[in-house]
Design a protein around this motif. Structure first.
Motif, PDB file in Angstrom:
ATOM      1  N   VAL A  58     -36.918 -33.341 -42.935  1.00 18.83           N
ATOM      2  CA  VAL A  58     -37.735 -34.263 -41.953  1.00 18.83           C
ATOM      3  C   VAL A  58     -38.964 -34.782 -43.017  1.00 18.83           C
ATOM      4  N   MET A  59     -38.890 -35.998 -42.907  1.00 18.78           N
ATOM      5  CA  MET A  59     -40.149 -36.701 -43.733  1.00 18.78           C
ATOM      6  C   MET A  59     -41.075 -37.361 -42.744  1.00 18.78           C
ATOM      7  N   HIS A  60     -42.155 -37.477 -43.041  1.00 19.40           N
ATOM      8  CA  HIS A  60     -43.257 -38.229 -42.140  1.00 19.40           C
ATOM      9  C   HIS A  60     -44.325 -38.667 -43.061  1.00 19.40           C
ATOM     10  N   HIS A  61     -44.806 -39.717 -43.111  1.00 19.00           N
ATOM     11  CA  HIS A  61     -45.815 -40.155 -43.900  1.00 19.00           C
ATOM     12  C   HIS A  61     -45.671 -39.766 -45.414  1.00 19.00           C
ATOM     13  N   GLY A  62     -44.590 -39.747 -45.952  1.00 20.65           N
ATOM     14  CA  GLY A  62     -44.444 -39.317 -47.324  1.00 20.65           C
ATOM     15  C   GLY A  62     -44.388 -37.739 -47.665  1.00 20.65           C
ATOM     16  N   LEU A  63     -44.172 -37.098 -46.748  1.00 23.57           N
ATOM     17  CA  LEU A  63     -44.483 -35.701 -46.690  1.00 23.57           C
ATOM     18  C   LEU A  63     -43.263 -34.759 -45.984  1.00 23.57           C
ATOM     19  N   VAL A  64     -42.853 -33.442 -46.494  1.00 23.69           N
ATOM     20  CA  VAL A  64     -41.877 -32.836 -45.722  1.00 23.69           C
ATOM     21  C   VAL A  64     -42.528 -32.283 -44.505  1.00 23.69           C
ATOM     22  N   ILE A  65     -42.280 -32.571 -43.126  1.00 20.87           N
ATOM     23  CA  ILE A  65     -42.541 -31.787 -42.206  1.00 20.87           C
ATOM     24  C   ILE A  65     -41.682 -30.566 -41.617  1.00 20.87           C
ATOM     25  N   GLY A 100     -40.638 -42.747 -46.223  1.00 23.43           N
ATOM     26  CA  GLY A 100     -40.366 -42.640 -47.521  1.00 23.43           C
ATOM     27  C   GLY A 100     -39.050 -42.125 -47.918  1.00 23.43           C
ATOM     28  N   LYS A 101     -38.070 -42.435 -47.092  1.00 24.54           N
ATOM     29  CA  LYS A 101     -36.790 -41.692 -47.308  1.00 24.54           C
ATOM     30  C   LYS A 101     -36.014 -42.483 -48.490  1.00 24.54           C
ATOM     31  N   SER A 102     -36.019 -43.899 -48.299  1.00 22.34           N
ATOM     32  CA  SER A 102     -35.233 -44.791 -49.316  1.00 22.34           C
ATOM     33  C   SER A 102     -36.096 -44.409 -50.623  1.00 22.34           C
ATOM     34  N   PHE A 154     -47.439 -46.912 -54.931  1.00 25.74           N
ATOM     35  CA  PHE A 154     -47.176 -48.129 -55.031  1.00 25.74           C
ATOM     36  C   PHE A 154     -48.653 -48.844 -54.870  1.00 25.74           C
ATOM     37  N   GLY A 155     -49.309 -48.910 -56.121  1.00 23.69           N
ATOM     38  CA  GLY A 155     -50.836 -49.369 -56.005  1.00 23.69           C
ATOM     39  C   GLY A 155     -51.484 -48.456 -55.105  1.00 23.69           C
ATOM     40  N   GLY A 156     -52.214 -49.034 -54.090  1.00 24.24           N
ATOM     41  CA  GLY A 156     -53.104 -47.733 -53.138  1.00 24.24           C
ATOM     42  C   GLY A 156     -52.307 -47.056 -52.100  1.00 24.24           C
ATOM     43  N   LEU A 157     -50.820 -47.607 -52.029  1.00 23.30           N
ATOM     44  CA  LEU A 157     -50.119 -47.084 -51.104  1.00 23.30           C
ATOM     45  C   LEU A 157     -49.356 -45.801 -51.570  1.00 23.30           C
ATOM     46  N   THR A 158     -49.345 -44.554 -50.818  1.00 26.86           N
ATOM     47  CA  THR A 158     -48.646 -43.603 -51.368  1.00 26.86           C
ATOM     48  C   THR A 158     -47.399 -43.453 -50.396  1.00 26.86           C
ATOM     49  N   ALA A 159     -46.215 -43.887 -50.930  1.00 25.66           N
ATOM     50  CA  ALA A 159     -45.123 -43.988 -50.104  1.00 25.66           C
ATOM     51  C   ALA A 159     -44.497 -42.421 -49.761  1.00 25.66           C
ATOM     52  N   VAL A 160     -44.561 -41.661 -51.048  1.00 22.77           N
ATOM     53  CA  VAL A 160     -44.164 -40.374 -50.981  1.00 22.77           C
ATOM     54  C   VAL A 160     -45.046 -39.431 -52.006  1.00 22.77           C
TER      55      VAL A 160
END
Ligand code: ATP
Ligand code: MG
Length: 252
Positions: free
Chosen positions: A215-222, A48-50, A20-26
């Protein structure tokens, strides 16, 4: 517990990114769900789940990545076409027609299917299945919050999905409603062989219901895998569960 996935996955998400613009949600998300599998998508607020649910259901255009249902790419940014392909969803905040009756809310949803696949249950059976029998003529906005969430599930099922996406279905539910929802999810997965992807913060519910967890954290699967392994993963405990009791209700 429901059947484990076999053969080609029902849903396959790979390399999914949303900016979203400069934000990486996923940033880079991949996972797969089998038929009849209950799969939890969990993580801290803002992980980033939703946004993932919005991409799979066609409400959000991914920046990159592929989403396949039964091996075929899904239409992008076209929720009605995605529903017709067999994916139905509920929302983090219920999206009902408040001034329509329970029966009419379900009818509107099932009419989306007109001319496509035949529904496996009629509207009355669906209302009964979710536990709202006798409330058919009540206006949706006069229902208790838990009943509104159950009506959302009935509306989603009216689309006769192969995959059901539930965004925090138990939020705000307590006791009996929580139990009813858990029982309903199990029956949907096992009886109709529907895959269920649900976003949830209630760790006890996640542990009880899930066949697998991502499990997601900061747009990544951890982490991804079986509940015991994932919920005991030190990285997941550090990022999400914290020092809270893993049997507890809401870690954040
Ligand atoms: N339409 C949008 N425009 C801009 N930023 C957005 C948009 N939707 C989501 N975001 C941002 O993307 C990030 C991920 O949001 P998302 O709603 O997917 O998180 P979540 O994991 O569902 O969180 P929660 O548990 O609080 O519901 C957040 O930083 C959020 O503010
Ligand atoms: Mg969310």
């Amino acid at each position: 517990m429901t059947a484990r996935p076999s053969g080609e996955p029902l849903l396959e998400v790979s390399g999914l990114a949303v900016r979203f613009g400069g934000l990486t949600a996923v940033a880079d998300v991949g996972f797969a769900i089998g038929r009849g599998e209950i799969h939890a998508l969990i993580g801290p607020n803002g992980a980033g789940k939703s946004t993932v649910i919005n991409c799979v259901s066609g409400f959000q255009q991914p920046s990159t990545g592929t989403i396949r249902l039964d091996g075929a790419a899904l239409p992008r940014r076209n929720p009605v076409a995605v529903t017709r392909r067999g994916i139905a969803r509920t929302f983090q905040t219920p999206q009902l027609f408040g001034r329509l009756s329970v029966a009419d809310n379900v009818r509107v949803a099932s009419q989306r299917l007109a001319g496509t696949r035949k529904a496996s249950m009629d509207d009355r059976e669906l209302i009964h299945l979710v536990g709202l029998a006798g409330l058919e003529e009540r206006l949706a906005d006069t229902l208790a919050y838990g009943q509104q969430r159950l009506l959302e599930v009935a509306r989603a099922l009216a689309c006769n999905p192969r995959l059901l996406l539930l965004d925090e279905p138990a939020a705000g539910l307590a006791g009996e409603d929580n139990e009813r929802l858990a029982d309903l999810m199990r029956r949907i997965a096992s009886r109709f062989e529907v895959g269920v992807l649900f976003v949830e913060h209630n760790v006890a519910l996640i542990r009880r219901l899930s066949d697998r967890i991502t499990v997601m954290h900061h747009g990544l699967v951890i982490a991804s895998g079986a509940p015991d392994r994932v919920l005991g993963d030190p990285g997941v405990v550090a990022a999400y569960l914290g020092a809270s009791d893993p049997e507890g209700v809401k870690p954040c």
